[in-house]
Design a protein around this motif. Sequence first.
Motif, short mmCIF file in Angstrom:
data_model
loop_
_atom_site.label_atom_id
_atom_site.label_comp_id
_atom_site.label_asym_id
_atom_site.label_seq_id
_atom_site.Cartn_x
_atom_site.Cartn_y
_atom_site.Cartn_z
N UNK A 174 -0.66 6.37 -19.31
CA UNK A 174 -1.31 7.03 -18.19
C UNK A 174 -0.98 6.34 -16.87
N UNK A 175 -1.22 7.06 -15.76
CA UNK A 175 -1.04 6.48 -14.43
C UNK A 175 -1.94 5.26 -14.22
N UNK A 176 -3.24 5.29 -14.54
CA UNK A 176 -4.06 4.09 -14.37
C UNK A 176 -3.55 2.89 -15.15
N UNK A 177 -3.05 3.12 -16.37
CA UNK A 177 -2.53 2.01 -17.16
C UNK A 177 -1.28 1.42 -16.51
N UNK A 178 -0.42 2.27 -15.97
CA UNK A 178 0.77 1.78 -15.27
C UNK A 178 0.37 0.97 -14.03
N UNK A 179 -0.63 1.46 -13.29
CA UNK A 179 -1.09 0.73 -12.10
C UNK A 179 -1.73 -0.60 -12.48
N UNK A 199 0.84 -1.20 0.00
CA UNK A 199 0.00 0.00 0.00
C UNK A 199 0.87 1.25 0.00
N UNK A 200 1.95 1.21 0.78
CA UNK A 200 2.88 2.33 0.79
C UNK A 200 3.57 2.51 -0.55
N UNK A 201 3.98 1.40 -1.14
CA UNK A 201 4.63 1.48 -2.46
C UNK A 201 3.67 2.03 -3.50
N UNK A 202 2.41 1.60 -3.42
CA UNK A 202 1.41 2.12 -4.36
C UNK A 202 1.20 3.61 -4.20
N UNK A 203 1.18 4.08 -2.94
CA UNK A 203 1.02 5.51 -2.69
C UNK A 203 2.21 6.29 -3.22
N UNK A 204 3.40 5.74 -3.05
CA UNK A 204 4.60 6.40 -3.57
C UNK A 204 4.57 6.49 -5.09
N UNK A 205 4.14 5.41 -5.73
CA UNK A 205 4.04 5.41 -7.20
C UNK A 205 3.00 6.43 -7.67
N UNK A 206 1.91 6.58 -6.91
CA UNK A 206 0.88 7.55 -7.29
C UNK A 206 1.42 8.97 -7.27
N UNK A 207 2.44 9.20 -6.44
CA UNK A 207 3.06 10.53 -6.38
C UNK A 207 4.11 10.72 -7.47
N UNK A 208 4.85 9.66 -7.78
CA UNK A 208 5.99 9.77 -8.70
C UNK A 208 5.60 9.60 -10.16
N UNK A 262 -7.65 11.58 -4.63
CA UNK A 262 -8.18 10.85 -5.77
C UNK A 262 -7.11 9.99 -6.44
N UNK A 263 -5.94 10.58 -6.63
CA UNK A 263 -4.85 9.85 -7.27
C UNK A 263 -4.42 8.64 -6.45
N UNK A 264 -4.40 8.80 -5.13
CA UNK A 264 -4.02 7.70 -4.24
C UNK A 264 -5.03 6.56 -4.31
N UNK A 265 -6.32 6.88 -4.16
CA UNK A 265 -7.35 5.84 -4.19
C UNK A 265 -7.40 5.16 -5.56
N UNK A 322 -4.59 2.55 -5.87
CA UNK A 322 -4.86 1.32 -5.13
C UNK A 322 -5.92 0.46 -5.82
N UNK A 323 -7.00 1.09 -6.26
CA UNK A 323 -8.08 0.33 -6.88
C UNK A 323 -7.66 -0.30 -8.20
N UNK A 324 -6.90 0.44 -9.00
CA UNK A 324 -6.47 -0.12 -10.29
C UNK A 324 -5.43 -1.21 -10.10
N UNK A 325 -4.61 -1.12 -9.06
CA UNK A 325 -3.70 -2.22 -8.74
C UNK A 325 -4.50 -3.50 -8.47
#
Length: 424
Positions: A31-36, A11-20, A289-292, A295-298
């Motif tokens: 896009x970010x969703x596609x990467x997730x 979850x922490x790694x996912x949050x970090x990726x959402x920022x980077x 929004x970006x964080x949630x 996580x959901x797309x992962x």
Amino acid sequence: MGNPDLIFALAGAGALLAAVLPRLLNRRPFSLPLACLIGGALLYLLPLELPRPDPVAHRALVEHAAEICVLISLMGAGLAINRPFGPRGWASTWRLLGWTLPLTVVAVAAVASALLGWPPAAALLLGAVLAPTDPVLASDVQVGEPVDSEKADDEVRFTLTSEAGLNDGLAFPLVFAAVAMTATGGLGWVGGWALVDLLYRCGAGLVCGLLTGRLLGRLFFRAQVSDLRLAEHRDGFVALAATFLAYGLTELVHGYGFIAVFVTGCTIRAAERTHGYNGVLHGFIEQIERLLTAWLILLLGGFVATGGLAALTWRGAAVGLSLLLVIRPLAGWAAQLGGPAGPRERGVTAFFGIRGIGSLFYLAYALGQADFGVPAEELWAVVAFTVLASLVLHGVTATPVMRRLDRLRDRAGAADAEPATRHL
């Protein structure tokens, strides 16, 4: 249940990726969703102790997680729109809501009935679930941060943002219609549905959103007591308070909370359109929004990797692809004929009818209300495939298409300005 320590770490790694990732992927056709999505699929292919993302077994959890994500996104969309509300300025939005949304529902239901042989209620449910465009996954084609100019939003970004902000709530009456069809034979349900689920609940959502937005806007910007004038203290988390307050109050009176949240965001923005606090509120809500979303797309990627699409047939895939490649583009194009958008803008708006988290919420909600005569696994497979196809198709094309459209618009603007410059 999986290893709790591993889940916290991921979850922490996912949050970090959402920022980077948004910065790394900026101006790239990815896009970010596609990467997730890809990251989630790869993660679940590893021999790790992870909980299996099963929307059938954990329907209520999926419903509420998607619900919160959509709510956050709707508030962000409302706060970001720079154009004042009105019949002329929002003409393209009304066209898409009045024509494209119902045409899409009818067309998808007809295709599902013909190809899949589903009963009418299930076919209508699929149309209702897949009809609304998504405010969560469409950041690349939506308006950005709030700015002072009321003319800052180009027609494409404004139309897609306002459409997604409103049609997520307007899909609810159609979902209720599908639920009513499972409980009542014939057309005896239509009268009550029209009065309560369509007119009253939509009206209640609009009124509650306006009232909540005006009261909060007055509190934020014009309260007599300075300690209550929250715009001077610049607390961004107040956007969450506005979101949940508008949603909860509206749902308590059985209105559509999705409509209320978007209208609340627009109304707060209109209270002091040029105040910097709008940017503070929007910035905070955008981060959540970006964080949630990450996580959901992962988890959606994990759903695919663990066999979530096993129940998908070629006919189910054909329904989803027909929506993305034929139904939405044609319905979106036809609805805008004679409107303010030019030919290129009409084409881009019609094409980018992105499906996403909202569809997952509506399906989870509906399956908790009635039995539609179709295995839940098959419904989830068709809807998830359509969302995945939209993620890939629109995630790869959004950045290059919007960049080209912006260049053409800038070039046309420069050409229009050149004669005036020469005259001077």
